[in-house]
Design an enzyme around this catalytic site. Structure first.
Site, short mmCIF file in Angstrom:
data_model
loop_
_atom_site.label_atom_id
_atom_site.label_comp_id
_atom_site.label_asym_id
_atom_site.label_seq_id
_atom_site.Cartn_x
_atom_site.Cartn_y
_atom_site.Cartn_z
N ILE A 40 0.81 -1.22 0.00
CA ILE A 40 0.00 0.00 0.00
C ILE A 40 0.85 1.27 0.00
O ILE A 40 0.58 2.20 -0.76
CB ILE A 40 -0.97 0.01 1.20
CG1 ILE A 40 -1.92 -1.20 1.11
CG2 ILE A 40 -1.78 1.30 1.24
CD1 ILE A 40 -2.87 -1.34 2.28
N HIS A 41 1.87 1.35 0.86
CA HIS A 41 2.73 2.53 0.95
C HIS A 41 1.89 3.81 1.09
O HIS A 41 1.99 4.74 0.30
CB HIS A 41 3.64 2.63 -0.29
CG HIS A 41 4.56 1.44 -0.44
ND1 HIS A 41 5.65 1.24 0.37
CD2 HIS A 41 4.54 0.40 -1.32
CE1 HIS A 41 6.27 0.12 0.01
NE2 HIS A 41 5.61 -0.42 -1.01
N SER A 42 1.09 3.84 2.13
CA SER A 42 0.10 4.91 2.28
C SER A 42 0.68 6.24 2.70
O SER A 42 0.06 7.29 2.46
CB SER A 42 -0.96 4.48 3.29
OG SER A 42 -0.37 4.13 4.53
N GLU A 67 3.97 -4.45 3.04
CA GLU A 67 5.29 -3.88 3.34
C GLU A 67 5.50 -3.63 4.83
O GLU A 67 6.65 -3.45 5.26
CB GLU A 67 5.51 -2.59 2.55
CG GLU A 67 4.74 -1.37 3.04
CD GLU A 67 3.33 -1.27 2.48
OE1 GLU A 67 2.68 -0.22 2.66
OE2 GLU A 67 2.87 -2.24 1.84
#
Length: 371
Positions: free
Chosen positions: A95-97, A118
């Site tokens: 996602i790397h939000s 992640e």
């Protein structure tokens, strides 16, 4: 549980999140798996193999989201996918939000439950679903840099292992983590002159003593970086950027050999490599101040068959746990999953993103007890 595997739509992304043999594990356990048509084709996994594993092929990505209680992907939710997530649906993907406000707001607004691969971490502090892709990224980043350093692509035209009476290429690698060590191991295997730089001297000592005895190690500071890049043929940045970190500034490019190559595996525009920007598999190289750069953010996709199998084998245990137990019981009983539980029914439970985007953080225990 009804589980869906959509085809990735991000440009240059050829991986698939689950391979047929692992889909079969879910089907054998009594779960239903929907696979979008040609979801695995680019990675070498045709629809016929998914059907043989017991999956049902559906026509579109929307069909996947409409049918699924859990959606398993590789990449983040893109703007084209906004509106597909449903309340109480489970999302399992990278996602790397913290750097994607619009997507974060979309996930929160959908009131789904989202696990970020992640962020899943074991008791040793290892990011168990990030590290396998990191190692592949290090290897492919090195191979990309080597390939595009050939004369025919405008590079220096040096052989990695040199020749009789001719020195091998000098490869400077920033970061002695999984990415950097994977790149260094491959470069050393081809007889390059490899300098591995890090600020953690104990880590460098361990690598030199137990993993890569032929590597040259160097403490990473501006003076040493300036010295080492002057005659470097290939530089690899394997350090994850954080605000304030600059390894090579734009003015330092003038110290390097014309047509030398920098591969920014972290691929953060304006990050640790100040001149860095995103490139693609189709158009990988750009030149600034005479120095060639590569900044492909999804390097493992170049070996999508291997990368897909590696990711699927590492993640199937956790996907099955969620399917067997439901999101809450699975997260409460498995710390790895709990670390990756970043969104719960409209609440943000990941501290890094809350701080980066100035959003409210909700405690996971509260979510367990109240949602």
């Amino acid at each position: 549980m009804k589980i869906a595997l959509p085809k990735e739509i991000k440009s240059g992304e050829f991986r698939v999140a689950m391979i047929p043999s692992n889909v079969a594990k879910l089907v054998d356990a009594g779960h239903t798996v929907y696979v979008e048509k040609d979801a695995g084709a680019a990675a070498g996994y045709p629809d016929e193999e998914y059907v043989a594993a017991g999956a049902e092929i559906v026509a579109t990505e929307k069909d996947c989201f409409d049918k699924a209680e859990m959606v398993v992907k590789v990449k983040e939710i893109l703007p084209e996918e906004f509106g597909l997530l449903k309340e109480d649906q489970i999302l399992f993907t990278y996602i790397h939000s913290s750097t994607r406000r619009a997507m974060t707001e979309e996930i929160l607004g959908s009131k789904c439950i989202a696990f970020a691969m992640e962020d899943m971490m074991d008791d040793r502090g290892h990011f168990i679903l990030l590290e396998p892709m990191s190692r592949i990224a290090g290897e492919i980043g090195f191979l990309y840099g080597l390939f595009y350093s050939q004369t025919i692509f405008g590079g220096l035209g040096k052989a990695i292992n040199g020749s009789i009476g001719v020195k091998p290429m000098k490869v400077v690698i920033f970061g002695a983590g999984n990415v950097g060590v994977a790149a260094a191991r491959l470069a050393l295997g081809l007889n390059a002159d490899v300098v591995l730089m890090d600020v953690d001297l104990l880590k460098l000592e361990d690598i030199l003593a137990n993993k890569l005895p032929n590597v040259r190690t160097c403490y990473s500071n501006k003076a040493n970086i300036t010295k080492e890049i002057k005659d470097a043929d290939l530089v690899l940045n394997c350090v994850k950027w954080f605000p304030g970190l600059t390894l090579i500034s734009k003015d330092m490019l003038e110290l390097m050999q014309p047509n030398a190559m920098i591969v920014d595996i972290d691929a953060e525009p304006g990050g640790a490599i100040e001149s860095s920007r995103f490139t693609t598999h189709d158009d990988p190289v750009f030149v600034e101040k005479g120095i060639r750069h590569i900044g492909i953010p999804n390097l493992p996709s170049a070996v999508s068959n291997t990368a897909s199998a590696t990711l699927s084998n590492a993640s199937i245990k956790y996907i099955k746990e969620i399917a067997d137990k439901g999101w809450k019981k699975a997260a409460m009983e498995d710390k790895c999953l709990e670390y990756g539980l970043d969104f719960v029914k409209g609440y943000l439970t990941f501290k890094t993103t809350a701080e980066a985007l100035g959003m409210e953080l909700t405690d996971k225990l509260w979510c367990y007890e109240n949602l």
